[in-house]
Design a protein around this motif. Structure first.
Motif, PDB file in Angstrom:
ATOM      1  N   SER A 155      -0.208   4.434  -0.522  1.00 47.14           N
ATOM      2  CA  SER A 155      -0.968   5.674  -0.362  1.00 47.14           C
ATOM      3  C   SER A 155      -0.263   6.640   0.583  1.00 47.14           C
ATOM      4  N   THR A 156       0.320   6.123   1.652  1.00 46.84           N
ATOM      5  CA  THR A 156       1.055   6.984   2.594  1.00 46.84           C
ATOM      6  C   THR A 156       2.287   7.580   1.924  1.00 46.84           C
ATOM      7  N   THR A 158       1.194  10.334  -0.448  1.00 44.68           N
ATOM      8  CA  THR A 158       0.774  11.516   0.304  1.00 44.68           C
ATOM      9  C   THR A 158       1.974  12.287   0.837  1.00 44.68           C
ATOM     10  N   ASP A 177       0.852  -1.181   0.000  1.00 48.45           N
ATOM     11  CA  ASP A 177       0.000   0.000   0.000  1.00 48.45           C
ATOM     12  C   ASP A 177       0.893   1.238   0.000  1.00 48.45           C
TER      13      ASP A 177
END
Length: 343
Positions: free
Chosen positions: A225-226, A229, A223
């Motif tokens: 996404s962090t 961001t 993942d």
């Protein structure tokens, strides 16, 4: 939140349980095999600029020449500023740092690109790829901060010429340079440390000639996404933040110059900023566009990336030597002194 490996494990476990009952040891063995399969990815393939051997040979000669000109131009700028005492001012102190940064930035990407143009494998290990991404981020971020510092330096020189030496003291100049390096280093380190824990799937190809964080995320089966961001926040705060500072400094410079009554005074004031402004346009124009475009390996993306990481470091010494009378005069003095010592 389950990792991709765990999700795959439990999905596969459900399928196997429907046909064959598994013991606890069997489940552990199956999980180990899945984890090992993901962790087996230890290198990437940099697709580069072309797969045609003839075009690769031409590109190798071209970029080798560009890299040699980059080294020669920036080393010459460093030596000239050091040798001529007329250039021992805050403006040229920052220019020395810019030349050093251009040497570092081009040396992070160009040698590996030249190697891949002659190599058939075009591979780079994961650790080296992350290290390259770290140094690209660090040198690029430092240059963004340094350009903002140089814009402030030009504002002080034009708005308060009599207090210029007092305001831009040696202590302040050194502190600003170290702050630029420190901020970029911490920013890059945080992003890289988060990227180190990513797992990579079977797709090993990077549609680029160098490793950048934005190119690595699509290859991960974790993942991200962090990571996306954090990278977005870093880009906004670091690059857009410094751009706002540069725009603010130039807005004040324009306001100050317009208040000058004589045409010759205005022209002289603007001429001191022309070299820096050209460098800012080249750096931010190509840099922003290369980061805003999706990582697809398109020709347009490659052009902006080359402009940002290869062409601009070569052009900066030419910009500051051709558009700056003081640099041209200093160059003449240094060469005359050198040739006189030979006679």
């Amino acid at each position: 939140m389950l990792t991709s490996q765990a999700k795959q494990f439990y999905h596969l476990l459900d399928l196997v349980h429907t046909s064959v009952p598994l013991t606890e040891n069997s489940e552990r063995t199956l999980l180990y095999m899945i984890m090992k399969n993901h962790s087996a990815i230890n290198e990437f393939v940099l697709l580069g600029l072309s797969i045609d051997p003839h075009i690769q040979a031409v590109l190798f000669v071209l970029f080798l020449l560009i890299y040699l000109l980059t080294l020669m131009g920036n080393f010459l700028m460093l030596l000239m500023i050091r040798a001529d005492f007329h250039l021992h001012t805050p403006m040229y102190f920052f220019l020395r740092q810019l030349s050093f940064l251009d040497l570092c930035h081009s040396s992070v990407t160009v040698p590996k690109m030249l190697e891949n143009l002659l190599s058939e494998s075009k591979t780079i290990c994961v650790e080296s790829c992350l290290a390259q991404a770290f140094f690209v981020f660090t040198t690029g971020g430092t240059e963004a901060c340094l350009l903002a510092v140089m814009a402030y330096d030009r504002y002080v020189a034009i708005s308060s010429p009599l207090l210029y030496g007092q305001v831009m003291s040696n202590q302040l100049c050194v502190g600003l340079v170290w702050s630029s390096w420190g901020l970029a280093f911490v920013d890059a380190l945080i992003n890289i440390l988060l990227a180190v824990n990513l797992d990579y799937c079977e797709d090993q190809t990077i549609p680029h000639f160098s490793c950048e964080l934005s190119s690595l995320f699509p290859l991960s089966c974790s993942d991200t996404s962090t990571n996306f961001t954090l990278l977005l926040c870093s880009s906004v705060l670091h690059f857009f933040g410094t751009f706002v500072m540069i725009a603010s400094s130039y807005a004040r410079i324009v306001s100050t110059v317009l208040s000058i009554s004589s045409t010759s005074g205005r022209s002289k004031a603007f001429s001191t900023c022309s070299s820096h402004l050209t460098t800012v346009i080249l750096f931010y124009g190509s840099g922003f566009l290369s980061y805003l475009l999706p990582t697809s390996g398109s020709a347009l993306e490659m052009i902006f990336s080359l402009q940002y990481s290869v062409i601009t470091p070569m052009l900066n010494p030419l910009i500051y030597s051709l558009q700056n009378k003081e640099v041209k005069a200093a160059m003449g003095r240094v060469f005359r002194k050198y040739f006189d010592s030979l006679l």
